[in-house]
Design an enzyme around this catalytic site. Structure first.
Site, PDB file in Angstrom:
ATOM      1  N   ASP A 116      71.168 -76.953  28.399  1.00  0.00           N
ATOM      2  CA  ASP A 116      70.470 -76.536  29.483  1.00  0.00           C
ATOM      3  C   ASP A 116      69.614 -77.549  30.153  1.00  0.00           C
ATOM      4  O   ASP A 116      69.497 -78.585  29.715  1.00  0.00           O
ATOM      5  CB  ASP A 116      69.324 -75.377  28.783  1.00  0.00           C
ATOM      6  CG  ASP A 116      68.721 -74.431  30.004  1.00  0.00           C
ATOM      7  OD1 ASP A 116      69.159 -74.600  31.073  1.00  0.00           O
ATOM      8  OD2 ASP A 116      68.179 -73.266  29.702  1.00  0.00           O
TER       9      ASP A 116
HETATM   10  C1  BGC Z   1      68.083 -72.432  33.019  1.00  0.00           C
HETATM   11  C2  BGC Z   1      69.320 -72.231  32.922  1.00  0.00           C
HETATM   12  C3  BGC Z   1      70.062 -72.518  34.243  1.00  0.00           C
HETATM   13  C4  BGC Z   1      69.562 -73.839  34.434  1.00  0.00           C
HETATM   14  C5  BGC Z   1      70.194 -74.494  35.867  1.00  0.00           C
HETATM   15  C6  BGC Z   1      67.574 -73.686  33.342  1.00  0.00           C
HETATM   16  O1  BGC Z   1      66.062 -73.635  33.650  1.00  0.00           O
HETATM   17  O2  BGC Z   1      67.388 -72.052  31.688  1.00  0.00           O
HETATM   18  O3  BGC Z   1      69.679 -70.623  32.663  1.00  0.00           O
HETATM   19  O4  BGC Z   1      71.264 -72.353  34.057  1.00  0.00           O
HETATM   20  O5  BGC Z   1      68.271 -73.850  34.535  1.00  0.00           O
HETATM   21  O6  BGC Z   1      69.521 -74.136  36.940  1.00  0.00           O
END
Ligand code: BGC
Length: 782
Positions: free
Chosen positions: A278
């Site tokens: 993530d």
């Molecule tokens: C989120 C993810 C997301 C990623 C990219 C993160 O803060 O937890 O779910 O895909 O950002 O935007």
């Protein structure tokens, strides 16, 4: 192998530009890997950085090639190696729609809006895998036509607690629903030749301290509840990628946990794609590589440097690095970018809006309908619509799960479109109030909003005289109650889970005024998650859980209120009577250790924390049913405008021999066409292992049945469906004894049962002893 070989031939065509491209032989990926320098490998395994409007990429960040700007607003890209014909691919959020910038370079003559689909919880509440697959196919066509290679969705963490800030992005409290709905949407999206990333793996069930929280959970609860949905999704849809989560799991960051990413995901379940972190998740890039977290997102130059240093100093083996690179390359080779797909930037948004509307209506849940208050007769002259959200519908949640959509159909527009006359006086009062309030809160940028979320507009205070006057004029009252939440924080009890005082007074006053005139009152809940209903539900005639229904939401709600669509959604998550009944209430969101706080990214305080899942496997209905705690609306519950009768439940045998079929006919015994969700629960013997009273094993939705028509549904029950996880032997075991199969219209409303015997224990799978909690958990016991 042949495919890859052919693809590599196409590299040579594609890349006449790549003068130094090697001559490729029979195992092209192997040859490409062998031709890569250590620096190239370390950069391929780390994304190109994070580009936000008005913000430069991290100092010295490798923004290679032109692809960084290929899809403005996308969440990230990978590193390109032109000399080897390896392009940069684009990844973008999910899960409620493709999240990209709608306007580029201030030029609004050409727009890049995407469809806001109904949120995940609504889709799961449809219990309709065919429909969800259809949504996925349409969703994936937008991903493809906007030049994105991998959608960062779907998300399938368990609804452990109703306050979970991202619950709207997730499907259910039950892993069988979550896993099967995930598989359906992945198969739909990927049918377009684009990838998905199922997230957030694993046990990421809260936003409070999300980057520091250590989730302490037993092996059994992990296997049966928190990993099960991912396991089903991997087996049934083999997604291109998996996204590891932010939290630690039993002491280790998930992105650094070999046993989670390799032993279980790859060796036990057979996952073939790559794993990405993530965004900014985890701490140690070398540990991430070793764990099998192949791609670090969004990526910083420092992470590549650490990988290079570790490889040079032998603390990261060439074998591990090459495996990571190979897995990333295998997916890049399937990507539309690699294949040179000429995307149009013109998805069919009109067609998709119609699918979004249909799906939205299919997953709304009718919670209450006394005296057939709904559908609202077309003979009704006037609808009095109260509540801010009646005029300003919430299409979806906030954060990375938000979608830049061209419009949102409000409920007032939907009702008017359905042919109702909506009280104009109220409309004017509410719309002027909302416009005045909105001016006070100008729209903020993503990060600013993330760090300091704008509070919702206070509910308009409708005075008693106004309400009394409308009760005289109008024929029916509709009150919309809205809630929003999203990434970055969990919900609160006061004024969020519970209605605030203005809302409670509004419901009471409208109910008294309209009931005094023998007129009905309907509440529409426009929320991404569960709210309290116990305090106020007795005052109203009908309640529709409309969730956050996407950009066509107002139309879809009107489809249900008018009876154009007969509601067929059922709850995939329980509505408790009291928040304190929630089995995780005592342990949500866990403990903090503020004296150990450090300053993290963007000056944000990072507080070490831990949460212990003391409720173990007793999550959602598994708890309410086993411990006989009556919820307000149980898992699987939902009303229809018609009735269904269930025929006998017949089993192919009364003794289990590897497989059984369960068959049941469902008949529409009411007056209007409708669909029914048939749920198959099993009560298993518990000689060695304690078990929930019953567990969902399968479900099916009928087609639209005309009055008097029947459909026969058949379920196949395998040994896996009978097994529970035995921690002592680290295996899944179906215990010998008597099993009861229950066909129900909800987890409480069991219509028919049948029994069979299993003569001997079956060990359905022997697993690895991994992810063992380091501390004793005082787990809830039956
Ligand atoms: C989120 C993810 C997301 C990623 C990219 C993160 O803060 O937890 O779910 O895909 O950002 O935007």
């Amino acid at each position: 192998m042949k495919n890859i070989y052919l693809l590599f031939i196409s590299i040579n065509f594609l890349g006449a530009a790549f003068a130094q491209a090697p001559q490729l032989g029979k195992n092209p990926i192997k040859e490409i890997v062998a031709a890569m320098t250590l620096e190239e490998k370390a950069k391929l395994l780390v994304g190109n950085g994070f580009k936000m409007p008005g913000m430069k990429p991290p100092a010295g960040g490798p923004v290679i090639g032109q692809t960084q700007d290929k899809v403005p607003g996308a969440a990230g890209t990978t590193f390109a190696i032109p000399r080897l014909g390896i392009p940069s691919i684009v990844v973008s959020d999910g899960p409620a729609g493709l999240r990209i910038d709608p306007i580029r370079n201030g030029d609004s003559s050409k727009t890049y809006y995407a469809t806001a689909w109904p949120i995940a919880t609504l889709l799961a509440s449809s219990w309709d895998t065919a429909l969800v697959k259809k949504v996925g196919a349409a969703f994936g066509s937008e991903v493809h036509e906007y030049g994105v290679d991998i959608l960062l969705a779907p998300a399938l963490n368990i609804h452990r607690n109703p306050l979970g800030g991202r619950n709207f992005e997730y499907y259910s409290e039950d892993p069988v629903v979550a896993g099967n709905i995930t598989a359906a949407i992945v198969n739909g999206i990927e049918s377009n030749g684009v990838g998905t990333s199922i997230k957030h793996y694993a046990a990421n069930n809260q936003e409070t301290n999300r980057n520091t929280v250590n989730t302490i959970v037993s092996e059994r609860a992990l296997r049966e509840i928190y990993l099960k949905g991912f396991q089903i999704a991997v087996k049934k849809s083999q997604p291109w990628t998996v996204m590891s989560s932010y939290n630690l799991l039993n002491g280790t960051y998930t992105s650094q946990e070999y046993d989670l990413l390799t032993t279980i995901l790859r060796k036990e379940w057979g996952f073939k794609g790559f794993v990405m972190t993530d965004w900014f998740g985890g701490k140690d890039p070398v540990a991430q590589m070793k764990a099998g977290n192949d791609l670090i997102m969004p990526g910083t130059p420092q992470q590549s440097a650490r990988i290079i240093a570790a490889a040079q100093h032998d603390s990261l083996s060439a074998k591990v690095l090459d495996e990571n690179v190979t897995r990333v390359l295998e997916i890049i080779l399937q990507s539309p970018t690699f294949k040179g797909y000429k995307f149009s930037n013109k998805p069919d948004l009109v067609k998709d809006a119609a699918i979004s509307r249909m799906a939205a209506a299919d997953g709304m849940v009718l919670l209450k309908n006394n005296d057939a208050a709904l559908p609202i007769s077309k003979k009704t002259n006037k609808v009095a619509l109260f509540g801010n959200n009646g005029y300003d519908l919430i299409a979806g949640g906030t954060g990375s799960g938000d979608v830049n959509k061209a419009y949102t159909v409000s409920l007032v527009q939907g009702l008017a479109g359905a042919g109702y006359s909506v009280d104009n006086g109220l409309k004017n009062i509410y719309t002027s109030y909302l416009s005045a309030e909105k001016i006070k809160h100008p729209k903020k940028g993503f990060i600013e909003e993330f760090m300091h979320p704008t509070p919702p507009i206070a509910e308009f205070v409708a005075d008693n005289n106004l309400i009394a006057q409308k009760a005289g004029d109008a024929d029916v009252a509709v009150i919309a109650i809205g809630r929003n939440a999203g990434e970055g924080s969990d919900r609160k009890l006061a004024g969020d889970y519970f209605l605030n005082d203005t809302e409670k007074v509004l419901i009471k006053t409208v109910a008294n005024a309209f009931h005094a005139q023998h007129k009905k009152i309907v509440v529409v809940i426009n929320s991404g998650g569960v709210i309290d209903v116990a305090e106020w539900r007795d005052e109203v005639d009908a309640i529709l859980m409309a969730w956050q229904p996407g950009l066509e939401g107002g139309n879809a709600i009107a489809d249900i209120l008018s009876g154009k669509v007969n509601p067929s959604g059922k709850l995939a998550t329980t509505f408790p009577v009291n928040y304190k009944d929630v089995p995780s209430a005592k342990n949500f969101p866990g403990k903090e250790f503020p004296d150990q706080a450090v300053t993290g990214m963007m000056g944000m305080k990072q507080i070490p924390a831990e949460v212990t899942y003391e409720e173990g496997i007793y999550v959602g209905y598994r708890y309410y049913n086993t411990f006989k705690v009556k919820p307000a609306y149980e898992f699987g519950y939902g009303l229809s405008y018609t009735n269904f009768t269930y025929g006998n439940l017949t089993l192919s045998s009364t003794s289990f021999n590897g497989k059984l079929t369960a068959t049941i006919a469902v008949t529409n015994s009411g007056k209007v066409a409708g669909k029914e969700v048939v749920q198959l629960y099993i009560s298993a013997p518990s000689n060695k292992l304690a078990k929930p009273t019953e567990e969902l094993k399968a479900f099916a939705k009928t087609e639209l049945l005309q009055p008097g028509k029947s459909q026969t549904i058949q379920f196949v029950i395998t040994a896996d469906d009978l097994a529970s996880f035995d921690t002592k032997s680290t295996s899944w075991i179906a215990e010998a004894g008597k099993y009861t199969v229950k066909a129900g219209a909800s987890s409480e409303d069991i219509k028919k049962t049948a029994t069979f015997e299993l003569s001997k224990d079956i060990v359905t799978e022997k697993c690895n002893k991994v992810l063992v909690p380091q501390v004793e958990i005082n787990e809830m016991k039956k």
